[in-house]
Design an enzyme around this catalytic site. Structure first.
Site, mmCIF file in Angstrom:
data_model
loop_
_atom_site.group_PDB
_atom_site.id
_atom_site.type_symbol
_atom_site.label_atom_id
_atom_site.label_comp_id
_atom_site.label_asym_id
_atom_site.label_seq_id
_atom_site.Cartn_x
_atom_site.Cartn_y
_atom_site.Cartn_z
ATOM 1 N N TYR A 1 0.838 -1.205 0.000
ATOM 2 C CA TYR A 1 0.000 0.000 0.000
ATOM 3 C C TYR A 1 0.863 1.241 0.000
ATOM 4 O O TYR A 1 2.087 1.195 0.201
ATOM 5 C CB TYR A 1 -0.956 -0.006 1.205
ATOM 6 C CG TYR A 1 -0.333 0.333 2.544
ATOM 7 C CD1 TYR A 1 -0.303 1.646 3.009
ATOM 8 C CD2 TYR A 1 0.213 -0.657 3.358
ATOM 9 C CE1 TYR A 1 0.251 1.964 4.241
ATOM 10 C CE2 TYR A 1 0.764 -0.354 4.585
ATOM 11 C CZ TYR A 1 0.787 0.963 5.033
ATOM 12 O OH TYR A 1 1.347 1.266 6.241
ATOM 13 N N CYS A 2 0.220 2.370 -0.227
ATOM 14 C CA CYS A 2 0.883 3.683 -0.184
ATOM 15 C C CYS A 2 -0.141 4.665 0.367
ATOM 16 O O CYS A 2 -0.867 4.330 1.301
ATOM 17 C CB CYS A 2 1.379 4.079 -1.573
ATOM 18 S SG CYS A 2 0.071 4.126 -2.826
#
Length: 283
Positions: free
Chosen positions: A235-236
């Site tokens: 994820y970011c």
């Protein structure tokens, strides 16, 4: 088909001569909504079609789903078909250099069931640096039928992320820069920090000092600590800059890699989700 998802200008040139591929220009600037189309119209790799990153690869934000939700498979399929892409087409994607826009389109096509899709190492900058021809002619692609077969095994939602710590062998990877991971700043979101248990691998560390993709053996060494994980969820902030890490992990041969498409901006939209700050390490 190349074994690698990352290809060189020479690889592209050989296939351009035989007309075996569709080039997709996805140049984009978050600071200038018109930059990509303007740059494309001024000059692009001959025959390339333009993909509008914001309009084509994201959906309007809602209460949940993050800042850059995925469009529906139906909407994506219609757009790709208009661009002359179906699942039998070899697709090579480029942006200015090596960044999240090309990797996002690469991941979206793979998620929809496309296998023969690649990213041009160095993008348009590498092409022009090699002195290769560019064009301002706008192509008229022959429409095709893109029959999407989404691969749910490439996608994680908030429910899976919530239970990730309970599944032995699952690793959460945070792709943002270190200050965002530590919770020292949140330039794009109202809450700082990271998902508890996540390890930190900044996506730009998959690139060399010159901005090229690191060779597969270097990426294997980079991800050595998580190479044997049964599942890796990446994820970011909004599901965009995580995709270069998904690409890098794939190049390194890591299996069962998923994108948490909503990412941090989706995670914090649920008030009961826990938040961590500070170091948790790199596997």
């Amino acid at each position: 088909m190349s074994v690698s998802h990352i290809v060189s200008t020479d690889w592209v040139l050989k296939r351009l001569e035989t007309g075996e591929l569709v080039l997709a220009d996805v140049r984009f600037s978050p600071k200038d909504a018109d930059y990509g189309r303007r740059a494309y119209e001024q000059g692009h790799i001959p025959g390339a079609v333009f993909v509008d990153f914001k309009a084509d690869l994201t959906a309007p934000a809602g209460e949940h789903g993050g800042r850059s939700p995925l469009p529906s498979p139906e909407r994506l399929s219609e757009r790709f078909g208009q661009l002359g892409i179906d699942r039998s087409t070899t697709v090579v994607i480029y942006e200015d250099g090596n960044g999240p826009a090309a990797a996002r389109l690469w991941w979206v096509l793979r998620y929809l069931g496309h296998d023969d899709v690649h990213v041009l190492d160095g993008g348009y900058s590498a092409w022009t640096a090699a002195g290769l021809l560019v064009s301002d002619e706008l192509p008229a692609p022959q429409p095709r039928q893109f029959a999407a077969e989404p691969r749910p095994q490439l996608l994680a939602d908030v429910r899976e992320v919530r239970t990730a710590a309970e599944r032995p062998g699952t690793v959460l990877v945070d792709s943002r820069d270190l200050n965002q991971y530590l919770g020292l700043e949140a330039p794009f979101d109202p809450v700082a920090g990271h998902i508890p248990g996540a390890v930190h691998y900044f996506w730009k560390d998959a690139l060399t000092e010159n901005g090229a993709w690191k060779p597969a053996q270097d990426l294997q060494e980079r991800f050595r600590g998580i190479a044997d994980a049964q599942e890796v969820i990446v994820y970011c902030g909004s599901g965009i800059s995580a995709t270069p890490n998904v690409l890098a992990l794939t190049e390194a041969g890591v299996k069962n890699v998923k994108l948490y498409a909503g990412s941090w901006s989706d995670w914090i939209s649920y008030p009961d989700n826990p938040i961590a700050t500070g170091e948790e390490g790199e596997a």
